[in-house]
Scaffold this motif. Structure first.
Motif, PDB file in Angstrom:
ATOM      1  N   ARG A   1    -124.578   6.770  -3.174  1.00  0.00           N
ATOM      2  CA  ARG A   1    -125.427   6.664  -4.374  1.00  0.00           C
ATOM      3  C   ARG A   1    -125.186   7.857  -5.307  1.00  0.00           C
ATOM      4  O   ARG A   1    -125.107   7.694  -6.522  1.00  0.00           O
ATOM      5  CB  ARG A   1    -126.896   6.598  -3.966  1.00  0.00           C
ATOM      6  CG  ARG A   1    -127.809   6.328  -5.138  1.00  0.00           C
ATOM      7  CD  ARG A   1    -129.193   5.893  -4.661  1.00  0.00           C
ATOM      8  NE  ARG A   1    -129.978   5.458  -5.783  1.00  0.00           N
ATOM      9  CZ  ARG A   1    -130.853   6.228  -6.426  1.00  0.00           C
ATOM     10  NH1 ARG A   1    -131.053   7.455  -6.021  1.00  0.00           N
ATOM     11  NH2 ARG A   1    -131.548   5.754  -7.437  1.00  0.00           N
ATOM     12  N   ALA A   2    -125.050   9.053  -4.723  1.00  0.00           N
ATOM     13  CA  ALA A   2    -124.789  10.240  -5.540  1.00  0.00           C
ATOM     14  C   ALA A   2    -123.450  10.120  -6.256  1.00  0.00           C
ATOM     15  O   ALA A   2    -123.325  10.483  -7.433  1.00  0.00           O
ATOM     16  CB  ALA A   2    -124.820  11.496  -4.671  1.00  0.00           C
ATOM     17  N   THR A   3    -122.455   9.593  -5.572  1.00  0.00           N
ATOM     18  CA  THR A   3    -121.140   9.404  -6.196  1.00  0.00           C
ATOM     19  C   THR A   3    -121.238   8.416  -7.355  1.00  0.00           C
ATOM     20  O   THR A   3    -120.669   8.652  -8.429  1.00  0.00           O
ATOM     21  CB  THR A   3    -120.126   8.901  -5.151  1.00  0.00           C
ATOM     22  OG1 THR A   3    -120.069   9.836  -4.080  1.00  0.00           O
ATOM     23  CG2 THR A   3    -118.751   8.740  -5.762  1.00  0.00           C
TER      24      THR A   3
ATOM     25  N   LYS B   1    -120.465   9.179 -11.388  1.00  0.00           N
ATOM     26  CA  LYS B   1    -119.546   8.397 -12.205  1.00  0.00           C
ATOM     27  C   LYS B   1    -120.239   7.855 -13.458  1.00  0.00           C
ATOM     28  O   LYS B   1    -119.678   7.873 -14.558  1.00  0.00           O
ATOM     29  CB  LYS B   1    -118.972   7.235 -11.395  1.00  0.00           C
ATOM     30  CG  LYS B   1    -117.952   7.666 -10.365  1.00  0.00           C
ATOM     31  CD  LYS B   1    -117.435   6.477  -9.581  1.00  0.00           C
ATOM     32  CE  LYS B   1    -116.456   6.910  -8.507  1.00  0.00           C
ATOM     33  NZ  LYS B   1    -115.988   5.771  -7.700  1.00  0.00           N
ATOM     34  N   THR B   2    -121.483   7.387 -13.288  1.00  0.00           N
ATOM     35  CA  THR B   2    -122.245   6.874 -14.431  1.00  0.00           C
ATOM     36  C   THR B   2    -122.510   7.982 -15.448  1.00  0.00           C
ATOM     37  O   THR B   2    -122.365   7.777 -16.658  1.00  0.00           O
ATOM     38  CB  THR B   2    -123.573   6.267 -13.941  1.00  0.00           C
ATOM     39  OG1 THR B   2    -123.291   5.242 -12.996  1.00  0.00           O
ATOM     40  CG2 THR B   2    -124.379   5.704 -15.094  1.00  0.00           C
ATOM     41  N   THR B   3    -122.876   9.149 -14.964  1.00  0.00           N
ATOM     42  CA  THR B   3    -123.136  10.285 -15.849  1.00  0.00           C
ATOM     43  C   THR B   3    -121.882  10.670 -16.610  1.00  0.00           C
ATOM     44  O   THR B   3    -121.930  10.916 -17.822  1.00  0.00           O
ATOM     45  CB  THR B   3    -123.647  11.483 -15.029  1.00  0.00           C
ATOM     46  OG1 THR B   3    -124.820  11.099 -14.323  1.00  0.00           O
ATOM     47  CG2 THR B   3    -123.953  12.669 -15.920  1.00  0.00           C
TER      48      THR B   3
ATOM     49  N   ARG C   1    -121.448  10.523 -20.667  1.00  0.00           N
ATOM     50  CA  ARG C   1    -121.057  11.707 -21.442  1.00  0.00           C
ATOM     51  C   ARG C   1    -119.830  11.414 -22.294  1.00  0.00           C
ATOM     52  O   ARG C   1    -119.739  11.865 -23.436  1.00  0.00           O
ATOM     53  CB  ARG C   1    -120.774  12.879 -20.499  1.00  0.00           C
ATOM     54  CG  ARG C   1    -122.017  13.521 -19.960  1.00  0.00           C
ATOM     55  CD  ARG C   1    -121.697  14.723 -19.117  1.00  0.00           C
ATOM     56  NE  ARG C   1    -122.945  15.301 -18.608  1.00  0.00           N
ATOM     57  CZ  ARG C   1    -123.009  16.061 -17.550  1.00  0.00           C
ATOM     58  NH1 ARG C   1    -121.925  16.351 -16.861  1.00  0.00           N
ATOM     59  NH2 ARG C   1    -124.164  16.550 -17.155  1.00  0.00           N
ATOM     60  N   GLN C   2    -118.873  10.681 -21.737  1.00  0.00           N
ATOM     61  CA  GLN C   2    -117.675  10.334 -22.496  1.00  0.00           C
ATOM     62  C   GLN C   2    -118.029   9.443 -23.677  1.00  0.00           C
ATOM     63  O   GLN C   2    -117.506   9.627 -24.785  1.00  0.00           O
ATOM     64  CB  GLN C   2    -116.648   9.641 -21.591  1.00  0.00           C
ATOM     65  CG  GLN C   2    -115.339   9.338 -22.273  1.00  0.00           C
ATOM     66  CD  GLN C   2    -114.626  10.597 -22.733  1.00  0.00           C
ATOM     67  OE1 GLN C   2    -114.594  11.587 -22.019  1.00  0.00           O
ATOM     68  NE2 GLN C   2    -114.083  10.571 -23.935  1.00  0.00           N
ATOM     69  N   GLU C   3    -118.933   8.488 -23.471  1.00  0.00           N
ATOM     70  CA  GLU C   3    -119.368   7.629 -24.585  1.00  0.00           C
ATOM     71  C   GLU C   3    -120.047   8.448 -25.675  1.00  0.00           C
ATOM     72  O   GLU C   3    -119.818   8.228 -26.868  1.00  0.00           O
ATOM     73  CB  GLU C   3    -120.323   6.552 -24.072  1.00  0.00           C
ATOM     74  CG  GLU C   3    -119.653   5.450 -23.284  1.00  0.00           C
ATOM     75  CD  GLU C   3    -120.650   4.433 -22.771  1.00  0.00           C
ATOM     76  OE1 GLU C   3    -121.816   4.445 -23.206  1.00  0.00           O
ATOM     77  OE2 GLU C   3    -120.259   3.615 -21.913  1.00  0.00           O
ATOM     78  N   ALA C   4    -120.891   9.396 -25.283  1.00  0.00           N
ATOM     79  CA  ALA C   4    -121.575  10.238 -26.263  1.00  0.00           C
ATOM     80  C   ALA C   4    -120.571  11.073 -27.051  1.00  0.00           C
ATOM     81  O   ALA C   4    -120.691  11.213 -28.278  1.00  0.00           O
ATOM     82  CB  ALA C   4    -122.594  11.136 -25.570  1.00  0.00           C
TER      83      ALA C   4
END
Length: 147
Positions: free
Chosen positions: A67-69, A73-75, A79-82
């Motif tokens: 779940r942490a992994t 990845k989602t974070t 960040r890349q989208e932002a």
């Protein structure tokens, strides 16, 4: 307190009928009469319970690790989208792109000089087209021309 061995009478018909009570007492000590099965079952049960507990703990930790992994990845993706959106905003806010966009929308550049209004909606000050140069602007223009 120690138990004393009580001599047992000879049993008729027992194998080795000539065996004395003292010899029989030596073969079967008085303290060995307690059953060992419940203790062995208790120890085996505790070991199995500990093993199952460790297995469950390991499974929960592995689940949390996955779940942490996924969250990392989602974070990273967000960040890349932002960052991509910030870059697009900076590119779209360049003057030439703004002018192109205004033309696409059918707008025409303004030909009037800007007007400055006060809080009541009355026009304040004079515009540059009326011949008034703001204070200090002439000095700055002379500095720029001298360079």
């Amino acid at each position: 307190p120690k138990r004393e061995a009580v001599p047992m009478p000879e049993r008729p018909g027992a194998a080795g009928a000539g065996v004395t009570a003292a010899a029989a007492a030596r073969r079967a000590p008085a303290g060995r009469g307690a059953p060992r099965t419940p203790f062995v079952l208790l120890v085996v049960g505790l070991l199995c319970g500990g093993l199952v507990s460790l297995l469950l703990l390991n499974t929960v930790l592995a689940k949390d690790s996955f779940r942490a992994t996924d969250l990392q990845k989602t974070t990273q993706r967000l960040r890349q989208e932002a960052q991509d959106k910030r870059t697009k905003l900076l590119l779209d806010s360049q003057p030439q792109r703004l002018a192109d966009r205004v033309e696409q929308l059918g707008e025409k550049p303004g030909t009037q000089e800007p007007r400055f209004l006060d809080g009541q909606g009355r026009e304040v000050g004079r515009t540059a087209s009326q011949g008034r140069v703001p204070e200090g602007a002439a000095d700055r223009q002379a500095e720029v021309a001298g360079r």
